[in-house]
Design a protein around this motif. Structure first.
Motif, PDB file in Angstrom:
ATOM      1  N   ARG A   1       0.823  -1.214   0.000  1.00 38.92           N
ATOM      2  CA  ARG A   1       0.000   0.000   0.000  1.00 38.92           C
ATOM      3  C   ARG A   1       0.864   1.275   0.000  1.00 38.92           C
ATOM      4  O   ARG A   1       0.338   2.381   0.079  1.00 38.92           O
ATOM      5  N   ALA A   2       2.169   1.114  -0.076  1.00 36.67           N
ATOM      6  CA  ALA A   2       3.068   2.271   0.026  1.00 36.67           C
ATOM      7  C   ALA A   2       2.803   3.298  -1.065  1.00 36.67           C
ATOM      8  O   ALA A   2       2.904   4.512  -0.828  1.00 36.67           O
ATOM      9  N   GLU A   3       2.443   2.833  -2.247  1.00 35.99           N
ATOM     10  CA  GLU A   3       2.229   3.789  -3.337  1.00 35.99           C
ATOM     11  C   GLU A   3       1.024   4.681  -3.064  1.00 35.99           C
ATOM     12  O   GLU A   3       0.964   5.809  -3.571  1.00 35.99           O
ATOM     13  N   ARG A   4       0.065   4.198  -2.277  1.00 37.69           N
ATOM     14  CA  ARG A   4      -1.084   5.041  -1.937  1.00 37.69           C
ATOM     15  C   ARG A   4      -0.625   6.261  -1.128  1.00 37.69           C
ATOM     16  O   ARG A   4      -1.204   7.343  -1.256  1.00 37.69           O
ATOM     17  N   VAL A   5       0.388   6.057  -0.291  1.00 34.56           N
ATOM     18  CA  VAL A   5       0.949   7.185   0.464  1.00 34.56           C
ATOM     19  C   VAL A   5       1.715   8.104  -0.483  1.00 34.56           C
ATOM     20  O   VAL A   5       1.548   9.331  -0.467  1.00 34.56           O
ATOM     21  N   ALA A   6       2.545   7.493  -1.321  1.00 33.35           N
ATOM     22  CA  ALA A   6       3.350   8.286  -2.246  1.00 33.35           C
ATOM     23  C   ALA A   6       2.466   9.092  -3.202  1.00 33.35           C
ATOM     24  O   ALA A   6       2.808  10.232  -3.569  1.00 33.35           O
ATOM     25  N   GLN A   7       1.320   8.534  -3.591  1.00 41.13           N
ATOM     26  CA  GLN A   7       0.419   9.222  -4.506  1.00 41.13           C
ATOM     27  C   GLN A   7      -0.057  10.556  -3.925  1.00 41.13           C
ATOM     28  O   GLN A   7      -0.264  11.528  -4.658  1.00 41.13           O
ATOM     29  N   LEU A   8      -0.198  10.614  -2.621  1.00 37.57           N
ATOM     30  CA  LEU A   8      -0.613  11.863  -1.978  1.00 37.57           C
ATOM     31  C   LEU A   8       0.401  12.976  -2.215  1.00 37.57           C
ATOM     32  O   LEU A   8       0.038  14.151  -2.285  1.00 37.57           O
ATOM     33  N   THR A   9       1.686  12.606  -2.329  1.00 35.12           N
ATOM     34  CA  THR A   9       2.712  13.632  -2.572  1.00 35.12           C
ATOM     35  C   THR A   9       2.614  14.195  -3.983  1.00 35.12           C
ATOM     36  O   THR A   9       3.052  15.316  -4.245  1.00 35.12           O
ATOM     37  N   ALA A  10       2.057  13.395  -4.910  1.00 33.19           N
ATOM     38  CA  ALA A  10       1.864  13.887  -6.277  1.00 33.19           C
ATOM     39  C   ALA A  10       0.660  14.820  -6.355  1.00 33.19           C
ATOM     40  O   ALA A  10       0.636  15.766  -7.140  1.00 33.19           O
ATOM     41  N   GLU A  11      -0.323  14.555  -5.486  1.00 32.71           N
ATOM     42  CA  GLU A  11      -1.533  15.379  -5.486  1.00 32.71           C
ATOM     43  C   GLU A  11      -1.323  16.689  -4.744  1.00 32.71           C
ATOM     44  O   GLU A  11      -1.908  17.711  -5.102  1.00 32.71           O
ATOM     45  N   ARG A  12      -0.492  16.650  -3.687  1.00 34.26           N
ATOM     46  CA  ARG A  12      -0.226  17.846  -2.875  1.00 34.26           C
ATOM     47  C   ARG A  12       1.273  17.871  -2.575  1.00 34.26           C
ATOM     48  O   ARG A  12       1.760  17.144  -1.720  1.00 34.26           O
ATOM     49  N   SER A  13       2.010  18.695  -3.290  1.00 35.53           N
ATOM     50  CA  SER A  13       3.473  18.671  -3.233  1.00 35.53           C
ATOM     51  C   SER A  13       4.023  18.927  -1.833  1.00 35.53           C
ATOM     52  O   SER A  13       5.091  18.432  -1.476  1.00 35.53           O
ATOM     53  N   GLY A  14       3.302  19.698  -1.036  1.00 35.71           N
ATOM     54  CA  GLY A  14       3.783  19.985   0.309  1.00 35.71           C
ATOM     55  C   GLY A  14       3.853  18.766   1.198  1.00 35.71           C
ATOM     56  O   GLY A  14       4.559  18.760   2.222  1.00 35.71           O
ATOM     57  N   LEU A  15       3.146  17.699   0.825  1.00 29.40           N
ATOM     58  CA  LEU A  15       3.110  16.500   1.654  1.00 29.40           C
ATOM     59  C   LEU A  15       4.350  15.630   1.490  1.00 29.40           C
ATOM     60  O   LEU A  15       4.506  14.645   2.213  1.00 29.40           O
ATOM     61  N   ARG A  16       5.251  15.982   0.575  1.00 32.82           N
ATOM     62  CA  ARG A  16       6.456  15.182   0.388  1.00 32.82           C
ATOM     63  C   ARG A  16       7.552  15.563   1.382  1.00 32.82           C
ATOM     64  O   ARG A  16       8.564  14.874   1.502  1.00 32.82           O
ATOM     65  N   GLU A  17       7.355  16.635   2.118  1.00 32.18           N
ATOM     66  CA  GLU A  17       8.379  17.108   3.049  1.00 32.18           C
ATOM     67  C   GLU A  17       8.511  16.184   4.261  1.00 32.18           C
ATOM     68  O   GLU A  17       7.529  15.667   4.785  1.00 32.18           O
ATOM     69  N   LYS A  18       9.766  16.016   4.709  1.00 30.56           N
ATOM     70  CA  LYS A  18      10.024  15.273   5.939  1.00 30.56           C
ATOM     71  C   LYS A  18       9.588  16.099   7.147  1.00 30.56           C
ATOM     72  O   LYS A  18       9.623  17.334   7.120  1.00 30.56           O
ATOM     73  N   LEU A  19       9.218  15.392   8.232  1.00 29.84           N
ATOM     74  CA  LEU A  19       8.861  16.066   9.477  1.00 29.84           C
ATOM     75  C   LEU A  19      10.083  16.307  10.355  1.00 29.84           C
ATOM     76  O   LEU A  19      10.065  17.167  11.230  1.00 29.84           O
ATOM     77  N   ALA A  20      11.138  15.523  10.146  1.00 30.12           N
ATOM     78  CA  ALA A  20      12.406  15.709  10.860  1.00 30.12           C
ATOM     79  C   ALA A  20      13.517  15.246   9.938  1.00 30.12           C
ATOM     80  O   ALA A  20      13.393  14.205   9.278  1.00 30.12           O
ATOM     81  N   GLU A  21      14.579  16.004   9.891  1.00 27.64           N
ATOM     82  CA  GLU A  21      15.665  15.700   8.960  1.00 27.64           C
ATOM     83  C   GLU A  21      16.279  14.333   9.219  1.00 27.64           C
ATOM     84  O   GLU A  21      16.701  13.637   8.294  1.00 27.64           O
ATOM     85  N   SER A  22      16.296  13.904  10.491  1.00 29.30           N
ATOM     86  CA  SER A  22      16.954  12.658  10.857  1.00 29.30           C
ATOM     87  C   SER A  22      16.079  11.425  10.681  1.00 29.30           C
ATOM     88  O   SER A  22      16.537  10.300  10.900  1.00 29.30           O
ATOM     89  N   GLN A  23      14.806  11.607  10.308  1.00 31.50           N
ATOM     90  CA  GLN A  23      13.869  10.491  10.189  1.00 31.50           C
ATOM     91  C   GLN A  23      13.232  10.484   8.801  1.00 31.50           C
ATOM     92  O   GLN A  23      13.106  11.526   8.165  1.00 31.50           O
ATOM     93  N   PRO A  24      12.762   9.311   8.340  1.00 25.60           N
ATOM     94  CA  PRO A  24      12.184   9.230   6.993  1.00 25.60           C
ATOM     95  C   PRO A  24      10.698   9.565   6.928  1.00 25.60           C
ATOM     96  O   PRO A  24      10.079   9.430   5.872  1.00 25.60           O
ATOM     97  N   PHE A  25      10.094   9.986   8.040  1.00 23.57           N
ATOM     98  CA  PHE A  25       8.658  10.260   8.072  1.00 23.57           C
ATOM     99  C   PHE A  25       8.317  11.496   7.231  1.00 23.57           C
ATOM    100  O   PHE A  25       8.957  12.540   7.370  1.00 23.57           O
ATOM    101  N   ILE A  26       7.287  11.383   6.386  1.00 21.81           N
ATOM    102  CA  ILE A  26       6.860  12.526   5.576  1.00 21.81           C
ATOM    103  C   ILE A  26       5.422  12.896   5.914  1.00 21.81           C
ATOM    104  O   ILE A  26       4.666  12.107   6.484  1.00 21.81           O
ATOM    105  N   ARG A  27       5.063  14.120   5.543  1.00 20.96           N
ATOM    106  CA  ARG A  27       3.756  14.667   5.889  1.00 20.96           C
ATOM    107  C   ARG A  27       2.607  13.848   5.296  1.00 20.96           C
ATOM    108  O   ARG A  27       1.548  13.732   5.910  1.00 20.96           O
ATOM    109  N   ALA A  28       2.813  13.283   4.122  1.00 23.96           N
ATOM    110  CA  ALA A  28       1.754  12.499   3.480  1.00 23.96           C
ATOM    111  C   ALA A  28       1.301  11.336   4.346  1.00 23.96           C
ATOM    112  O   ALA A  28       0.126  10.937   4.301  1.00 23.96           O
ATOM    113  N   GLU A  29       2.194  10.800   5.148  1.00 21.57           N
ATOM    114  CA  GLU A  29       1.839   9.659   5.993  1.00 21.57           C
ATOM    115  C   GLU A  29       0.777  10.037   7.022  1.00 21.57           C
ATOM    116  O   GLU A  29      -0.121   9.242   7.319  1.00 21.57           O
TER     117      GLU A  29
END
Length: 551
Positions: A440-468
């Protein structure tokens, strides 16, 4: 999973079974029952896996300690438990390969005899596991052991290597609940059972209160299954006050240290402590979890938390096995859970068996699934739903052994490269998305294509992004900050300071999705940050470490 839709179903439908408690056993039972064609409701007073099931050692295992006791005491019941655990270990990993995998464990030994003893025991462990895909263990010399884990003490003689399973417990329970939802179950979190309604002594309705709205209404069902783990007695006595208590709660805690503590992908098994326990030091993400303790716990109204004396105990336990013991100020977080041990005449919680029992109270009709452990959750659920079928007079065969959970069916870790190619996300983000959401990972990634701001990380040291966060609210029934930070992600368990720092960012994203007012958003942030500060204080970690993490 849509909470509003499922909540409406709870008000309007009549179910074959209402399952109370959405941890490992409850979510597992809901999936089993739904796949058999029963009409299923699953509720929890908090979040999915909000209690014990999200606070384990993250191991899927047969139980090395149980094997030793079985052989020493010629205890066939414990031996059977080991065999069941080892068989289920394969199934747990097969059904959600994105959330579970084999893990290498090292046991440093300090004499030739100790190494031989451990090698024989672990050879038996491998024999009972049969022909599975797990790598085979072996006895390593000192140089080989240090090559695998450079931080081990030079005082050791050698080390024994073996393999068990590791998994993300909270997300595994979530995958069970999500899979049950997709199989037709009505799953709702933050629903508190306040009472039962009876006809001729038998339970016919559960009176519940929605913790988000305060509304109270009945859920109608033919049967009610109590899967509340250490809290089982409260439900049993609510259904029938004449029942004896059956659960003896036991508290276990873990401390969290930097990954550099081990400098290895292997874990450490400490086979025997001064007070006869087993302790693990396990790499998990970019941290090391060390635990667990095992002590009676009676204060069920309050969350079990890490205490200063427990931090000292676990650091002292680790000391003989490492060249350099971490300082107390290196402890970055910790967590506690409560085991649901079934009452026994045995003297202390270390020797109580963590097997399970399906209890049927004929006076009220309540079914209770008592005891157990994560590894055998599927067998526990199967036994409970077999009993449900008998009582409904509608027996059906369970099919969970070969049923992939949400995210698991077509999962291939290598597909992170496909995500990267299509969505141009960083490597660490793509790998994290695959290991967290599976296919289901692509469903999360798809949100970053719909709203570019959601591709940003929440912390530089972690892989978590806003789309999640958006995905977790929309698809995974996250409704509080802690749902996201402690369970959909595991950040609260691993880093209290960073969790507190990114909480406002997460709250802002949730507020947009859930329609929070600015006041409610501020209250959520303040309440959660106060809770995190209290964890540090109770653990005796009064000063925050210096950090360069940017959020």
């Amino acid at each position: 999973m849509n909470r509003d839709d499922n909540r409406k179903r709870l008000q309007e439908e009549t179910f074959d079974i209402c399952i109370i408690g959405a941890g490992a056993s409850g979510a597992g039972a809901a999936l089993d029952a739904a796949l058999r064609g029963y009409r299923v409701a699953l509720i929890d007073r908090g979040d999915i896996a909000g209690e014990t099931s999200s606070r384990s050692t993250k191991l899927i295992h047969g139980g090395v300690r149980y094997l030793e006791q079985a052989i020493k005491k010629l205890d066939l019941a414990q031996l059977k438990q080991v065999r069941h655990g080892l068989a289920e270990r394969r199934t747990v990993i097969r059904n959600a390969p994105h959330l579970a995998h084999p893990l290498a464990l090292l046991t440093p030994v300090f004499s030739w005899f100790e190494g031989m003893y451990m090698s024989i025991g672990l050879a038996l462990y491998a024999f009972f596991a049969g022909h599975d895909s797990f790598p085979k263990g072996r006895w390593l010399n000192k140089a080989e052991a240090l090559d695998k884990m450079p931080t081990l003490t030079p005082q050791m003689h050698s080390a024994v290597l073996y393999y068990d399973g590791q998994f993300n417990d909270a997300r595994y329970a979530l995958a069970l609940a999500h899979s049950a939802d997709e199989a037709g179950a009505a799953v709702v979190n933050y629903f508190t059972l306040t009472d039962f309604v009876r006809e001729n002594g038998q339970l016919t309705q559960a009176i519940v209160q929605d913790q988000l709205t305060g509304e109270t209404f009945p859920i109608r069902a033919t049967l009610f299954l109590n899967c509340t783990g250490p809290f089982s007695d409260s439900i049993r006595l609510l259904a029938n006050p004449a029942l004896d208590r059956r659960i003896r709660p036991s508290k276990g805690v873990h401390i969290v240290l930097p990954r550099e503590t081990l400098q290895s992908d292997c874990a450490i098994l400490i086979p025997k402590t001064a007070d006869g326990r087993v302790v693990f030091a396990i790499p998990f993400g970019d941290k090391v979890f060390v635990g667990t303790t095992d002590n009676d716990y009676t204060d069920l109204k309050h969350e079990p938390v890490l205490e200063a004396v427990e931090v000292d105990y676990l650091l002292d336990t680790l000391r003989p096995y490492l060249a350099k013991t971490p300082d107390k100020n290196q402890v970055q977080a910790g967590f506690g859970g409560i085991r649901p041990l079934i009452v026994s005449s045995r003297a202390d919680t270390k020797t109580l068996l963590r097997d399970h029992e399906v209890e049927h109270d004929s006076e009220s009709g309540l079914l209770s699934l008592l005891g157990g452990k994560w590894t055998t959750y599927r067998l526990m659920a199967q036994d409970a739903i077999d009993r449900v079928g008998e009582l409904l007079n509608k027996p059906a065969i369970g099919t969970t052994e070969l049923h992939y959970l949400v995210g698991g069916e077509t999962y291939r870790f290598e597909d992170w490269q496909v995500l990267q190619k299509h969505y141009n996300l960083p490597t660490d983000v793509c790998q994290h998305l695959m290991q967290t959401y599976g296919d289901r990972a692509e469903r999360v990634a798809q949100l970053t294509a719909e709203r570019s701001g959601l591709r940003e990380k929440l912390a530089e040291s972690q892989p978590f992004i806003r789309a999640e966060v958006v995905y977790q609210v929309q698809q995974e029934m996250a409704v509080t900050l802690r749902d996201v930070l402690a369970r959909r992600w595991r950040l609260e368990l691993s880093d209290w300071q960073l969790t507190s720092q990114i909480a406002p960012l997460v709250a802002g994203l949730m507020a947009t999705e859930l329609g929070w007012s600015s006041q409610y958003q501020s209250e959520q942030i303040e309440t959660y940050q106060t809770l995190l500060r209290s964890f540090r204080t109770q653990a005796g970690l009064t000063t925050e470490r210096v950090t360069t993490a940017r959020v």
